[in-house]
Design an enzyme around this catalytic site. Structure first.
Site, short mmCIF file in Angstrom:
data_model
loop_
_atom_site.label_atom_id
_atom_site.label_comp_id
_atom_site.label_asym_id
_atom_site.label_seq_id
_atom_site.Cartn_x
_atom_site.Cartn_y
_atom_site.Cartn_z
N ARG A 169 -6.80 -6.19 -0.48
CA ARG A 169 -6.52 -5.26 -1.57
C ARG A 169 -7.63 -5.39 -2.60
O ARG A 169 -8.08 -6.50 -2.91
CB ARG A 169 -5.17 -5.56 -2.24
CG ARG A 169 -3.96 -5.09 -1.45
CD ARG A 169 -3.92 -3.56 -1.39
NE ARG A 169 -2.75 -3.07 -0.67
CZ ARG A 169 -2.71 -2.83 0.63
NH1 ARG A 169 -3.77 -3.09 1.37
NH2 ARG A 169 -1.63 -2.33 1.20
N HIS A 207 -10.81 2.10 3.38
CA HIS A 207 -9.52 1.47 3.66
C HIS A 207 -9.03 1.80 5.08
O HIS A 207 -7.93 2.29 5.28
CB HIS A 207 -8.47 1.91 2.62
CG HIS A 207 -7.35 0.93 2.48
ND1 HIS A 207 -6.70 0.71 1.30
CD2 HIS A 207 -6.74 0.10 3.39
CE1 HIS A 207 -5.75 -0.21 1.47
NE2 HIS A 207 -5.77 -0.60 2.72
#
Length: 310
Positions: free
Chosen positions: A225, A273
């Protein structure tokens, strides 16, 4: 009346998920959040980063499954009180993540960013290769994905160290745990791979002070993250040369804002991502099994512990 599973994601293929789930559970009605549906019929939700208030109308909701490994977008939500949240635990996701981590580690270990820069400058540049055993790779986070990645990297001959919140034992991996051991861990790794979940404790865990503990010239890979790393501090460490280069699949704000300095940094490789995503054809079986378990009164598998945040 058939039970309804509500699907929501701005990125995943709704049709592929619908087909895979219906093959597993032909009696399940699958609704897409962008189309009309009956909120009262929804018993299950399969989601990725749903907006605030998304769950409030779902008065009969019994189970939420997150479409990725990180569940920070679902923990502590006011519109989701008392509903079990589960994460997908799919071998294909672990394999995909491990291959991406290995790609990033090999790219840094073989000095490919330096060679890419030389190519841009039309400069023939020789770099003497080192053996994998001369390079220490640190895996920050030894959950299911982190442990798989650590084994994959170690299998290539790298010296691999792993750090986790609680004690972990992995064959062939030097492990340490707890905040008290983190500083020493960081000071010993040349390539750092961030694989921690985002929680209140891990937000900006890698701040300016901890980034400075990495040996000068270290490389950073973040596939966890974005907010585990203080992005502003990371930019400065890359600009100042303390960090040689970085591979970033995640960012504090996604999509990455157009004014981010990361866009123009030649020593940064960015991906949107996608290091590891849930695959409908393999993950649908786990989701279906959890629905069957709930139907017979059993607890779901891979339930998120709200107190830990993962």
């Amino acid at each position: 009346m058939p039970e309804t599973l509500l699907f929501h994601s701005d990125f995943d293929d709704a049709a592929a998920w619908t087909d895979a789930l219906r093959r597993e559970l032909p009696d399940l009605d699958v609704a897409i959040s962008t189309r009309p549906y009956d909120p009262a019929a929804v018993r299950y939700a399969l989601v990725w980063q749903p907006p605030v208030g998304f769950f409030a109308p779902l008065v009969n909701l019994a189970l939420v499954t997150n479409l990725g490994a990180g569940v920070d977008a679902l923990v502590g939500r006011a519109d989701l009180p008392g509903v079990p949240v589960t994460r997908i635990c799919d071998p294909e996701m672990a394999r995909m993540m491990a291959s991406f981590v290995l790609l990033a580690v090999l790219r840094h270990a073989r000095d490919i960013p330096m060679l890419e820069q030389a190519r841009r400058e039309r400069r023939w540049h020789w770099v003497n290769p080192r053996t994998a055993g001369e390079i220490t790779v640190g895996i920050l986070g030894l959950g299911e994905l982190g442990a798989r990645a650590a084994r994959e990297v170690a299998g290539q001959g790298f010296r691999v160290k792993g750090w986790s919140r609680s004690p972990k034992s992995l064959t062939g991996i030097e492990t340490s745990y707890g905040l008290g051991a983190l500083d020493d861990f960081l000071s010993e790794v040349e390539i750092l791979v961030v694989m921690l979940p985002l929680t209140a404790e891990t937000r900006h865990l890698l701040d300016a002070r901890r980034l400075a503990l990495l040996p000068r010239g270290a490389k950073l890979v973040n596939v966890a993250r974005g907010a585990v790393v203080d992005e502003a501090a990371l930019v400065e460490a890359l600009r100042g040369g303390h960090l040689d280069s970085a591979t970033l699949d995640v960012f504090e704000v996604e999509p990455l804002p157009q004014d981010s300095p990361l866009w123009t940094m030649e020593n940064v490789l960015m991906t949107p991502h996608l290091a590891s995503v849930a695959i409908p054809s393999s993950a649908a079986a786990q989701i279906a099994e959890n629905i069957r378990r709930l139907r017979r009164g059993a607890a779901p598998l891979f339930k998120v512990e709200a107190g830990r945040g993962y």
